[in-house]
Design an enzyme around this catalytic site. Sequence first.
Site, PDB file in Angstrom:
ATOM      1  N   HIS A   1     -29.464  38.090  -0.612  1.00  0.00           N
ATOM      2  CA  HIS A   1     -30.515  38.883  -1.259  1.00  0.00           C
ATOM      3  C   HIS A   1     -31.476  39.537  -0.272  1.00  0.00           C
ATOM      4  CE1 HIS A   1     -32.949  35.350  -0.359  1.00  0.00           C
ATOM      5  NE2 HIS A   1     -34.022  36.036  -0.700  1.00  0.00           N
TER       6      HIS A   1
ATOM      7  N   GLY B   1     -30.370  41.106   2.466  1.00  0.00           N
ATOM      8  CA  GLY B   1     -29.652  42.230   3.055  1.00  0.00           C
ATOM      9  C   GLY B   1     -29.881  43.497   2.264  1.00  0.00           C
TER      10      GLY B   1
ATOM     11  N   LEU C   1     -24.362  29.882   4.107  1.00  0.00           N
ATOM     12  CA  LEU C   1     -23.157  30.104   3.310  1.00  0.00           C
ATOM     13  C   LEU C   1     -21.871  29.832   4.094  1.00  0.00           C
ATOM     14  CD1 LEU C   1     -24.181  33.318   1.348  1.00  0.00           C
ATOM     15  CD2 LEU C   1     -24.210  30.953   0.552  1.00  0.00           C
TER      16      LEU C   1
ATOM     17  N   SER D   1     -15.622  46.586   1.275  1.00  0.00           N
ATOM     18  CA  SER D   1     -15.934  47.755   2.098  1.00  0.00           C
ATOM     19  C   SER D   1     -14.751  48.707   2.063  1.00  0.00           C
ATOM     20  CB  SER D   1     -16.219  47.328   3.539  1.00  0.00           C
ATOM     21  OG  SER D   1     -16.227  48.451   4.407  1.00  0.00           O
ATOM     22  N   SER D   2     -15.022  49.986   2.198  1.00  0.00           N
ATOM     23  CA  SER D   2     -13.942  50.973   2.195  1.00  0.00           C
ATOM     24  C   SER D   2     -13.077  50.882   3.448  1.00  0.00           C
ATOM     25  CB  SER D   2     -14.516  52.388   2.064  1.00  0.00           C
ATOM     26  OG  SER D   2     -15.410  52.665   3.131  1.00  0.00           O
ATOM     27  N   CYS D   3     -13.504  50.105   4.460  1.00  0.00           N
ATOM     28  CA  CYS D   3     -12.679  49.958   5.663  1.00  0.00           C
ATOM     29  C   CYS D   3     -11.428  49.128   5.400  1.00  0.00           C
ATOM     30  CB  CYS D   3     -13.489  49.357   6.798  1.00  0.00           C
ATOM     31  SG  CYS D   3     -13.871  47.610   6.587  1.00  0.00           S
TER      32      CYS D   3
ATOM     33  N   TYR E   1     -13.051  42.820  10.642  1.00  0.00           N
ATOM     34  CA  TYR E   1     -13.931  42.864   9.469  1.00  0.00           C
ATOM     35  C   TYR E   1     -13.142  43.265   8.227  1.00  0.00           C
ATOM     36  CZ  TYR E   1     -17.761  44.492   6.436  1.00  0.00           C
ATOM     37  OH  TYR E   1     -18.606  44.688   5.386  1.00  0.00           O
TER      38      TYR E   1
ATOM     39  N   LYS F   1     -12.460  41.275   4.583  1.00  0.00           N
ATOM     40  CA  LYS F   1     -12.789  41.832   3.270  1.00  0.00           C
ATOM     41  C   LYS F   1     -11.555  41.903   2.368  1.00  0.00           C
ATOM     42  CE  LYS F   1     -17.187  42.383   3.490  1.00  0.00           C
ATOM     43  NZ  LYS F   1     -18.067  41.633   2.571  1.00  0.00           N
TER      44      LYS F   1
ATOM     45  N   ASN G   1     -19.629  54.174   2.624  1.00  0.00           N
ATOM     46  CA  ASN G   1     -20.698  53.923   3.594  1.00  0.00           C
ATOM     47  C   ASN G   1     -22.053  53.931   2.889  1.00  0.00           C
ATOM     48  OD1 ASN G   1     -19.107  54.197   6.263  1.00  0.00           O
ATOM     49  ND2 ASN G   1     -18.551  56.025   5.121  1.00  0.00           N
TER      50      ASN G   1
ATOM     51  N   HIS H   1     -25.264  50.934  11.584  1.00  0.00           N
ATOM     52  CA  HIS H   1     -24.358  51.989  11.141  1.00  0.00           C
ATOM     53  C   HIS H   1     -24.956  53.358  11.452  1.00  0.00           C
ATOM     54  CE1 HIS H   1     -22.657  48.732   8.450  1.00  0.00           C
ATOM     55  NE2 HIS H   1     -21.572  49.253   8.976  1.00  0.00           N
TER      56      HIS H   1
ATOM     57  N   ARG I   1     -32.950  57.157  16.152  1.00  0.00           N
ATOM     58  CA  ARG I   1     -32.810  57.960  17.367  1.00  0.00           C
ATOM     59  C   ARG I   1     -33.573  59.276  17.260  1.00  0.00           C
ATOM     60  NH1 ARG I   1     -26.774  58.203  18.876  1.00  0.00           N
ATOM     61  NH2 ARG I   1     -27.111  55.984  18.547  1.00  0.00           N
TER      62      ARG I   1
ATOM     63  N   ARG J   1     -17.221  61.638   6.517  1.00  0.00           N
ATOM     64  CA  ARG J   1     -17.609  60.392   5.874  1.00  0.00           C
ATOM     65  C   ARG J   1     -18.335  60.673   4.560  1.00  0.00           C
ATOM     66  NH1 ARG J   1     -14.631  58.956   9.097  1.00  0.00           N
ATOM     67  NH2 ARG J   1     -14.800  57.319  10.699  1.00  0.00           N
TER      68      ARG J   1
END
Length: 325
Positions: free
Chosen positions: A12, A14, A42, A108-110, A137, A141, A166, A180, A188, A210
């Site tokens: 919670h 994040g 966890l 994740s879409s990865c 990663y 997932k 993303n 990310h 930046r 993306r």
Amino acid sequence: MLSKKRVFVAGHKGMVGSAIVRKFRESGREDIVTRSRDELDLSDQAAVRRFFATESIDIVYLAAAKVGGIYANNQYPAEFIYQNLAIECNVIHEAHRSGVQQLLFLGSSCIYPRLAQQPIVEASLLQGYLEPTNEPYAIAKIAGIKLCESYSRQYGRDYRSVMPTNLYGPNDNFHPENSHVVPALIRRFHEAKACGASEVDVWGSGRPMREFLHVDDMADACIHVAGLARSIYESETQPLMSHINVGSGVDCTIRELAESIARVVGFTGRLVFDDSKPDGTPRKLLDVSLLRRLGWESQISLEDGLQSTYEWFVENIYLQEVASI
């Protein structure tokens, strides 16, 4: 039905977990169960088992994960695969052992092949090689999806999975190296503007495409998917796959994204693209037609989302950093 259930939001603090909690509370719910990492690790199976044995949870939103950009994934592959596998195995298995019937896993879409046909449909899973820069990663997932699928098939649980594109927004990680692309560029460009720099380096060629989704849209989609009748969810996701893509359905090049962020921040200098740095997957756009058929689509435009995220960064990160100096 959902309003009468005891909901545990794992992760919670994040970006996604906090957005889910915020969305629930905006609707008037205050009985959400949360635990910080100090209160509940966890990755500790015994601790997770004790938690579920005592809390009488009805539904879990599994948003806890170790996440990061290309640099972090390249530098710490062992941490990314181990920590995510441990979290998923412990939460999903112990939820099952304690009798939790409903769970929503956030992937994740990865998970999709590096060269998957665009836009990427859910059935593309396991149909090709993964992107090497974040393969550990992604494998973790994919395991989470298969855990949910397996417990549902073998034990009759209603464990669902959503695969976001993303994400960006409040409570994102704005670390200068491990973040990310959106938070990295926001920081930046802001720091370049603050010190009067004439140019900003951007990783990669700027050519990859993306798709981006504001985290408040993601939270809304999670609650929508979790609230679908099981018969409707399963009729749309079986037998080819057991997960649903979540995205905006629109993509842009990294160059276009960088130009948009520069405009939002007010940086007027030159953008220098460093093509010695990895680009990652050439294009990654999710097919979100399934989710649209199920009655949900994104509402927050990229420009509006970037503007609100930049304002959040300045107020909650940058000004606090300056004050602490």
